[in-house]
Design a protein around this motif. Structure first.
Motif, PDB file in Angstrom:
ATOM      1  N   LYS A  38       0.714  -1.341   0.580  1.00 58.98           N
ATOM      2  CA  LYS A  38       0.016  -0.002  -0.346  1.00 58.98           C
ATOM      3  C   LYS A  38       0.914   1.333   0.329  1.00 58.98           C
ATOM      4  O   LYS A  38       0.480   2.151  -0.868  1.00 58.98           O
ATOM      5  N   LEU A  39       1.601   1.323   0.954  1.00 55.57           N
ATOM      6  CA  LEU A  39       2.669   2.514   0.666  1.00 55.57           C
ATOM      7  C   LEU A  39       3.499   3.103  -0.633  1.00 55.57           C
ATOM      8  O   LEU A  39       3.653   3.557  -0.110  1.00 55.57           O
ATOM      9  N   GLU A  40       3.848   1.544  -1.085  1.00 54.46           N
ATOM     10  CA  GLU A  40       4.877   1.977  -2.150  1.00 54.46           C
ATOM     11  C   GLU A  40       3.418   1.982  -3.153  1.00 54.46           C
ATOM     12  O   GLU A  40       3.963   2.728  -4.474  1.00 54.46           O
ATOM     13  N   ASN A  41       2.209   2.067  -3.380  1.00 55.63           N
ATOM     14  CA  ASN A  41       1.625   2.304  -4.298  1.00 55.63           C
ATOM     15  C   ASN A  41       1.238   3.496  -4.249  1.00 55.63           C
ATOM     16  O   ASN A  41       1.310   4.603  -5.017  1.00 55.63           O
ATOM     17  N   GLU A  42       0.777   4.263  -2.920  1.00 51.76           N
ATOM     18  CA  GLU A  42       0.573   5.501  -2.442  1.00 51.76           C
ATOM     19  C   GLU A  42       2.324   6.870  -2.743  1.00 51.76           C
ATOM     20  O   GLU A  42       1.954   7.511  -3.907  1.00 51.76           O
TER      21      GLU A  42
END
Length: 436
Positions: free
Chosen positions: A118-122
């Motif tokens: 999730k953090l990578e996508n954001e």
């Protein structure tokens, strides 16, 4: 009793000197109370350090207590690798309740993978949109993620990357404080010093509490590099308003202990009086650790036997401190040497039997200590081993004054002769030019 007599008789029982001082004993460290002073990762690392030290000293009961508390504290977080390490150290000695919890580890690891994705996508989305504040927050979230899961090197990289996207002074301070926190945890004190310097350059965003935190971090960095005088000065500059606001790194009791011991080892009497004993700010910290307060007052008052008693009783617990452990013996040696020097200073001669009694050692042991200080030119004296007396070698002020006067006279005579010679040369040169 005269002041000098009191120093000379120090260490001997004196019923007339009934000072009210708290009596401390060499009781075992209350691990639960000690751990309660800290939060976050430092609480766990301090408990594990205590467990390792107690394991080396065969104190199994204390070791198991520290490991039990570390186990419970780790399960409140998400660091599964650290959890596995603690379970391995416990090795079933605390029963099934403190064994491997595979289900918990799998659940935490699964959530960690999802959160990372999730953090990578954001972050990728923020980079695409080129929004600096969002990118900064994205890297900061990644830093928090790695820190929580024990990947301190990755956490440091993520926090430092936010620097390029800081748009305000407060952002720079936040980046520096995060980098300092991780660097202290990893023992990289060169990074600590570097980011303290960066933070101090951002003057407009520094509030008093942040300044105190930076002083604490700087004190730890100087302590690590054995610059005890600089460390003492930094800890003495910490404002009492710090309270428990930096207990993810240091407790106010630590400020008193670290600052007090470093000051004793490195300050002269005047500095000790002005910067420690008379300091209103530092007095608030010393009230939290009455043992350190009393030993400082005893040292300044030349009650060395009492001071050394306090130090002896504190030593076992100080050896369990993660930051102070490697410096305890050095600090103790420096404090003891200063006490020996101050004890001998007022006297023309000292009975080694009385002095040995004051410092709770043998005459032979005291002689060796004094020999080392005399050889190092810290004490100007000589030892009469037969009569067990130390004789001071005070400079002959009368003779020294005469020698200075003679030297000044010789220099004046030389200068006058040089001036006369120069004047004659100039005069002869003038006459020669007129004849031509």
């Amino acid at each position: 009793m005269e002041p000098d007599d009191e120093i000379y008789a120090n260490g001997e029982p004196d019923s007339s000197n009934n000072r009210n001082r708290p009596i401390i004993s060499s009781e075992q460290l209350d691990i639960e109370a000690y751990a309660g002073l800290y939060t976050g990762r430092t609480k766990i690392t301090r408990l594990l350090f205590i467990a390792d030290q107690c394991g080396q000293n065969n104190n199994t009961a204390m070791q198991m207590e520290a490991l039990r508390m570390a186990y419970e504290e780790i399960k409140k977080g998400e660091n599964t690798q650290l959890f596995r390490d603690v379970v391995h150290k416990i090795d079933g000695r605390l029963g099934d309740k403190y064994g491997m919890d595979s289900a918990w580890c799998e659940a935490v690891d699964r959530r960690a993978v999802q959160k990372k994705e999730k953090l990578e996508n954001e972050l990728n989305a923020y980079r695409t949109n080129l929004i600096k504040e969002s990118i900064r927050m994205g890297y900061n979230d990644f830093g928090d993620y790695h820190y929580t899961h024990g990947s301190l090197a990755d956490a440091f990289k993520s926090y430092v990357r936010t620097r390029d996207y800081c748009t305000t002074s407060k952002h720079v301070i936040h980046m520096c404080m995060s980098a300092i926190l991780v660097s202290i945890e990893t023992g990289q004190f060169t990074h600590v010093t570097s980011y303290i310097s960066k933070a101090e350059q951002t003057v407009d965003a520094l509030d008093p509490n942040t300044v105190s935190k930076l002083h604490c971090a700087a004190g730890l960095a100087h302590l690590d590099s054995k610059k005890y005088k600089l460390a003492a000065r930094k800890f003495l500059e910490v404002a009492p308003e710090l309270g428990n606001s930096y207990n993810e790194v240091i407790a106010p009791q630590d400020v008193a202990t670290y600052g007090g011991l470093c000051a004793l080892a490195s300050f002269d009497r005047m500095e000790l009086k002005n910067k420690v004993i008379d300091s209103i700010n530092f007095r608030n910290f010393l009230e939290l650790v009455p043992e350190v307060r009393e030993l400082i007052h005893d040292f300044y008052s030349s009650h060395y036997a009492s001071c050394l008693d306090y130090l002896g009783n504190l030593k076992a617990n100080l050896m369990l401190d993660i930051h102070l452990h490697d410096h305890v013996q050095t600090l103790y040696d420096q404090i003891r040497n200063k006490a020996l020097i101050q004890y001998t200073h007022p006297f023309v001669s000292v009975d080694l039997h009385v002095m040995a009694n004051a410092f709770k050692t043998t005459v032979a042991g005291l002689e060796k200590e004094l020999e080392a200080l005399i050889t190092d030119n810290q004490i100007q004296a000589r030892i009469d081993s037969h009569n067990q007396i130390l004789y001071a070698r005070h400079a002959d002020q009368r003779n020294a004054t005469f020698q200075r006067v003679l030297q000044t006279g010789n220099e004046f005579d030389r200068d006058v002769r040089a001036m006369l010679l120069r004047a004659n040369l100039i005069k002869l040169e003038y006459k020669a030019s007129r004849k031509l």
